[in-house]
Design an enzyme around this catalytic site. Structure first.
Site, PDB file in Angstrom:
ATOM      1  N   HIS A 100      27.869   0.570  57.699  1.00  0.00           N
ATOM      2  CA  HIS A 100      27.629   0.026  56.698  1.00  0.00           C
ATOM      3  C   HIS A 100      28.655   0.846  55.668  1.00  0.00           C
ATOM      4  O   HIS A 100      28.566   1.844  55.471  1.00  0.00           O
ATOM      5  CB  HIS A 100      26.442  -0.266  55.857  1.00  0.00           C
ATOM      6  CG  HIS A 100      25.228   0.423  56.137  1.00  0.00           C
ATOM      7  ND1 HIS A 100      25.275   1.478  57.755  1.00  0.00           N
ATOM      8  CD2 HIS A 100      25.171   2.210  55.545  1.00  0.00           C
ATOM      9  CE1 HIS A 100      24.589   2.608  58.046  1.00  0.00           C
ATOM     10  NE2 HIS A 100      24.378   3.049  56.231  1.00  0.00           N
ATOM     11  N   HIS A 102      28.383   1.572  51.917  1.00  0.00           N
ATOM     12  CA  HIS A 102      27.794   2.223  49.858  1.00  0.00           C
ATOM     13  C   HIS A 102      28.967   1.297  49.242  1.00  0.00           C
ATOM     14  O   HIS A 102      29.844   1.875  48.690  1.00  0.00           O
ATOM     15  CB  HIS A 102      27.128   3.249  49.940  1.00  0.00           C
ATOM     16  CG  HIS A 102      26.613   3.451  50.798  1.00  0.00           C
ATOM     17  ND1 HIS A 102      24.684   4.176  51.343  1.00  0.00           N
ATOM     18  CD2 HIS A 102      26.578   3.870  52.166  1.00  0.00           C
ATOM     19  CE1 HIS A 102      24.246   4.434  51.796  1.00  0.00           C
ATOM     20  NE2 HIS A 102      24.762   4.410  52.729  1.00  0.00           N
TER      21      HIS A 102
HETATM   22  P1  AMP Z   1      22.835   5.193  55.662  1.00  0.00           P
HETATM   23  O1  AMP Z   1      21.888   6.752  55.234  1.00  0.00           O
HETATM   24  O2  AMP Z   1      24.283   5.586  55.509  1.00  0.00           O
HETATM   25  O3  AMP Z   1      22.672   4.581  56.671  1.00  0.00           O
HETATM   26  O4  AMP Z   1      22.284   4.402  54.821  1.00  0.00           O
HETATM   27  C1  AMP Z   1      21.096   3.013  55.071  1.00  0.00           C
HETATM   28  C2  AMP Z   1      21.465   2.825  53.950  1.00  0.00           C
HETATM   29  O5  AMP Z   1      19.880   1.484  53.409  1.00  0.00           O
HETATM   30  C3  AMP Z   1      19.966   3.714  52.535  1.00  0.00           C
HETATM   31  O6  AMP Z   1      20.265   4.040  51.307  1.00  0.00           O
HETATM   32  C4  AMP Z   1      18.485   2.469  52.677  1.00  0.00           C
HETATM   33  O7  AMP Z   1      17.950   2.972  51.405  1.00  0.00           O
HETATM   34  C5  AMP Z   1      19.317   1.597  52.665  1.00  0.00           C
HETATM   35  N1  AMP Z   1      18.067   0.239  53.148  1.00  0.00           N
HETATM   36  C6  AMP Z   1      17.315   0.786  54.658  1.00  0.00           C
HETATM   37  N2  AMP Z   1      16.649  -0.594  54.500  1.00  0.00           N
HETATM   38  C7  AMP Z   1      17.226  -1.145  53.509  1.00  0.00           C
HETATM   39  C8  AMP Z   1      16.556  -2.733  53.394  1.00  0.00           C
HETATM   40  N3  AMP Z   1      15.388  -3.284  54.160  1.00  0.00           N
HETATM   41  N4  AMP Z   1      16.764  -3.016  52.540  1.00  0.00           N
HETATM   42  C9  AMP Z   1      17.369  -2.271  51.583  1.00  0.00           C
HETATM   43  N5  AMP Z   1      18.973  -1.497  51.814  1.00  0.00           N
HETATM   44  C10 AMP Z   1      17.995  -0.399  52.963  1.00  0.00           C
END
Ligand code: AMP
Length: 114
Positions: A100, A102
């Protein structure tokens, strides 16, 4: 520690999110724990665990994610600047095992990151 792939449930609409953009290849939605006034996640619908798992056949897909980021940044009024972050694996800060991007903006972002 990489948790379960919650993003597959978001792609299948089992878990609701605020969708910013959707097409046949990707989905963009608001991060549940925003780190900036604009914090959007852009994910491919194809299941790819990490950046390190990308193969040459994913080149156009990853290019598409960047084009979607450019489009959303314009729509969100981020002319002053924004940041794209792609965390890879545990030491890179990745917590969800589905690649993903950001998109962060709406405030001055510091450097270096933590
Ligand atoms: P990473 O730490 O780069 O793997 O980012 C994962 C991101 O997913 C974090 O910023 C979380 O806040 C986000 N996240 C986790 N669960 C959800 C959800 N249900 N809806 C939206 N964002 C989410």
């Amino acid at each position: 520690m990489l948790r379960e792939n919650i993003f597959l449930k978001i792609i299948s609409k089992t878990i609701p999110v605020t969708i910013i953009h959707e097409d046949s290849e990707c989905l963009a939605f608001n991060d549940i724990n925003p780190q900036a006034p604009v914090h959007i996640l852009i994910i491919p619908k194809k299941e790819i665990r990490t950046h390190a798992d990308l193969t040459p056949e994913d080149s156009s897909l990853m290019g598409h994610l960047h084009m979607v980021a450019t489009k959303i940044a314009k729509e969100m009024g981020l002319e002053k600047g924004y940041r794209l972050v792609l965390n890879c694996n545990e030491s890179g800060g990745q917590t969800v095992p589905h690649i993903h991007m950001h998109l962060l903006g709406g405030r001055n972002l510091g450097w270096p990151p933590g």
